[in-house]
Scaffold this active site. Sequence first.
Site, PDB file in Angstrom:
ATOM      1  N   ASP A  56      -6.449 -40.662 -24.443  1.00 52.35           N
ATOM      2  CA  ASP A  56      -7.893 -40.378 -24.402  1.00 52.35           C
ATOM      3  C   ASP A  56      -8.639 -41.278 -25.387  1.00 52.35           C
ATOM      4  OD1 ASP A  56      -7.146 -39.158 -26.762  1.00 52.35           O
ATOM      5  OD2 ASP A  56      -8.170 -37.254 -26.353  1.00 52.35           O
ATOM      6  N   SER A  57      -7.903 -42.137 -26.118  1.00 56.84           N
ATOM      7  CA  SER A  57      -8.544 -43.208 -26.891  1.00 56.84           C
ATOM      8  C   SER A  57      -9.327 -44.119 -25.953  1.00 56.84           C
ATOM      9  CB  SER A  57      -7.492 -44.020 -27.659  1.00 56.84           C
ATOM     10  OG  SER A  57      -6.436 -44.398 -26.806  1.00 56.84           O
ATOM     11  N   ASP A  95      -2.976 -38.459 -20.741  1.00 54.69           N
ATOM     12  CA  ASP A  95      -3.436 -37.639 -21.870  1.00 54.69           C
ATOM     13  C   ASP A  95      -4.429 -36.588 -21.371  1.00 54.69           C
ATOM     14  OD1 ASP A  95      -3.314 -37.089 -24.542  1.00 54.69           O
ATOM     15  OD2 ASP A  95      -4.408 -38.874 -25.200  1.00 54.69           O
ATOM     16  N   GLU A 193       1.051 -38.390 -35.817  1.00 51.89           N
ATOM     17  CA  GLU A 193      -0.006 -39.367 -36.144  1.00 51.89           C
ATOM     18  C   GLU A 193      -0.496 -39.196 -37.578  1.00 51.89           C
ATOM     19  OE1 GLU A 193      -3.076 -39.962 -33.229  1.00 51.89           O
ATOM     20  OE2 GLU A 193      -4.336 -41.098 -34.623  1.00 51.89           O
TER      21      GLU A 193
END
EC number: 2.1.2.11
Length: 295
Positions: A56-57, A95, A193
């Site tokens: 979704d980046s 995602d 992350e």
Amino acid sequence: MSTKKTSPAAAQAKPLTAPDIQAMKGGDKICCMTAYDYPSALISDQAGVDVVLVGDSLAMVVLGMEDTLSVTMDQMVHHTLAASRGVKRALLVGDMPFMSYATVDLALKNGGRLMAEGRAKAVKLEGGLPVVPQIEALTAAGVPVMAHVGLTPQHVAKFGGFKAQGKSADAARALIEDAQAVEAAGAFAVVLEAIPVEVAALITDALTIPTIGIGAGNVTDGQVLVYHDVLGLFDRFTPKFVRRFAELGEASREAIETYCAEVRRTTFPGDKNTFYMPEGEVAQVRKIKVKTKKK
Ligand code: KIV
């Protein structure tokens, strides 16, 4: 279009599955890249990555949004399907965007869309203990789940920015519990992350599923980076954990400047880019009377 430079790994085009990736725990490092469309997925797959993640980046690096919160389910499905057309060997993971798995029913509906409409072979969602019911329901329904803990960008408002997580002993303990909970719920891998390398090492040792790090040091079972960061195509900021392996933004700008200069100098298009009539036709075409508006 040239498809010559394919890595040895990509050349053996047996498609990787979620169980194949899970079985890589503790073995060869798992190489994961984000991609968002046909060319980025094709290039990543040909380069030999094991997992292509339609992250979704997308919101930030492709759609120019401020954060990942506004990208929609329809946009994720659209881009996942485009990426699926470029992938032969890598596992394609779609995602799940913000709020698309807020309940178990939503998770099933939207995870199902990424698989059925987007042709993903697994989905990723963010969170630890609070999303255990969603992970259980998805895996029971036949949707392999990659989990994601640590700096989960969909929680940016709660975190007060894109900040590293798990830096105190208490926060580290909570992160380890999250990672163990998503494993117990059935996730086949987990993204870690922006967490300290010491915590990433503890989690990697404790789990039987692979850990995929981004900003978690080199102790994880694999790594993931964002396509536009690796290639120097994202202009706004470069996180500490990113290495830019090329400067394609600069190279692209230079190429387009050269194109504009050649158009303006009339050196493009050249002979090689131009169609000509067969000789016999030229004399005939010159006889055509064309009405002109010129006075
Ligand atoms: O959206 C994304 O690109 C991600 C990766 C950075 C793990 O979640």
